[in-house]
Design an enzyme around this catalytic site. Structure first.
Site: not given
Length: 472
Positions: A160, A414, A439
């Site tokens: 991320s 995601d 994710h």
């Protein structure tokens, strides 16, 4: 370099072993400059935390460095089992470096968030310098008598925002890490690049439609108006507060706005962490929480607005109270938490990630403009951002062909994948897409429920890392 003396002095402070969680790590600290880029007669330093596991490390083996996210580093370490799974293959040292202003790595202690003047050192460039600074110290401690200075046994990892940082670390400091694996890193989710502001919420809607069906999507749509209509009166606000077990009852229009923002964040997190097994990343969740949420929301009928609100209360408990241990929901708490303040500041100053909603998705129609974003930032922090084009200018935008030894992986379910890299840019800047993946699922530990797409992604990472380290 002038700072080497400091790293040699302060690298090995007393450690505290982390015993909770799945993985055993040691807590260590290194003194790093508050400002890496300005000269001062009396430079100020603070303690940056990093976590270390040397269980698998054999002399000559590499170091795998996780670049910390917008939160406590221990949470990310305990949810990045992939590194622990592959460490024995490489005889690797594992290091998780906390991001400044998060967790306990606070440059000004309890005053770190007291003013915009104290917050001005919260930038990606300062954080990357922290990582490079720490790697330099680790190099001398663990590799100084083994490898020559022109050998780079460090590999960066991040998921991320941490994935963005891992990639940017390789771009900005290619002599510190031999390569970077960036999972679910939305490095194109900025104005002027390929992602439109509606893509993120549209992707959340696709996840809910895929796992919950059209009825779930339409019921979620009804929920926004139900909250707004019912909250027009005190009795209505009291009903919502009771039904949803809010720690602080709704009293004002601002309370309602925050409740709706919180509701949006719940949908975002459910879609991000829609793993195929139970997990406890941001909250304890069952396998496929989107499906279970939608089942709870749509399997019983409701006759009026209050009935719909009660259906939402039942469904939301999947996210808010899956373990049954929470007595109430603190909707306003996130606005007051240091990590939220820090991330809000970052998205104001540097990382303006457009989000809007259009007809057809499950969110209320909402526009976005950089000018409006900048004005909101000024109202909250008293500062203007670095400009809508800053991330592209600072990190190259889409011109990734100038870099090397980067892997970008994305789970195609995601929401953040909409800002990711989906295709190979060159022979050394590679992409791997994970069908049905949420994710950074590839960074989680191996699980019997993993599908072939996730398994193959991890094999791909191992194969590329071996190439970087000249092991093939």
């Amino acid at each position: 370099m002038w700072y080497i003396l400091y790293t040699l002095i302060f690298l090995h402070e007393t450690c505290i072993c982390i015993t909770e969680g799945r993985y055993l790590l040691e807590t260590k600290y290194i003194e790093v400059p508050v400002d890496h880029f300005s000269a001062s007669p009396k430079p100020r330093f603070f303690k940056l935390r990093y976590l270390l596991n040397d269980k698998y490390h054999v002399k000559g083996g590499p170091a795998f460095v996780y670049t910390g996210n917008e939160g406590d580093i221990s949470m990310y370490a305990q949810n990045t089992g992939f590194l622990f799974d592959i460490a024995p293959i490489f005889n690797a040292l594992l290091v998780f470096i906390e991001h400044r202003y998060y967790g306990v790595s606070l440059p000004f202690g309890n005053d770190s968030f007291a003013s915009s003047d104290n917050l001005r050192y919260l930038t990606t460039t300062q954080a990357l310098a922290d990582f490079a600074y720490t790697i330099e110290a680790l190099r001398r401690t663990f590799f100084g008598d083994v490898l020559s200075y022109d050998t780079y046994p460090f590999v960066a990892f991040g998921g991320s925002y941490g994935g963005m940082l891992a990639a940017w670390l390789r771009m900005k400091y290619p002599y510190e890490v031999v390569g970077a694996v960036a999972s679910s890193a939305p490095i194109f989710h900025f104005p002027g690049l390929t992602v439109g502001c509606a893509a993120f919420n549209a992707q959340i809607t696709r996840v809910f439609r895929r796992y919950g069906g059209e009825r779930c999507v339409r019921t979620v749509e009804l929920g926004w108006d139900a909250v707004l209509n019912l909250s027009r009166t005190k009795l209505g606000m009291d009903f919502i507060s009771s039904s949803w077990k809010l720690c602080k009852p709704l009293k004002t229009a601002e309370d309602v706005r925050r409740l709706l923002d919180w509701l949006g964040s719940v949908y975002e997190n459910l879609s991000m962490f829609n793993y195929h097994y139970p997990a406890d990343f941001v909250a304890p969740l069952p396998a496929y929480p989107v499906k279970i949420f939608c089942d709870k929301l749509t399997t019983a009928y409701f006759n009026d607005t209050k009935g719909l609100i009660d259906r939402f209360a039942t469904a939301l408990a999947i996210y808010t109270n899956y373990t049954g241990k929470r007595s109430c929901n603190n909707v306003n708490g996130s606005y007051e938490e240091p990590a939220e303040i820090a991330w809000s500041y970052q998205t104001c100053v540097e990382l303006a990630m457009p989000k809007c909603s259009l007809e057809g998705d499950m969110f209320p129609t909402k526009s976005w403009s950089y000018e409006g974003h900048s004005e909101a930032c000024y109202e909250r922090f008293g500062v203007r951002g670095l400009g809508r084009d800053w991330p592209a200018m600072a990190y190259g935008g889409k011109n990734l062909r100038h870099y090397s030894n980067l892997v970008f992986s994305n789970g195609l379910m995601d929401p953040w994948s909409v800002g990711g890299v989906f295709s190979n840019v060159s022979s050394t800047v590679l992409a791997f897409n994970i069908t049905d993946g949420p994710h950074h699922v590839d960074f989680r530990r191996a699980d019997p429920a993993d599908n072939n797409y996730v398994i193959e992604a991890r094999r791909f990472h191992v194969r590329i890392i071996k190439q970087w380290l000249n092991m093939v």
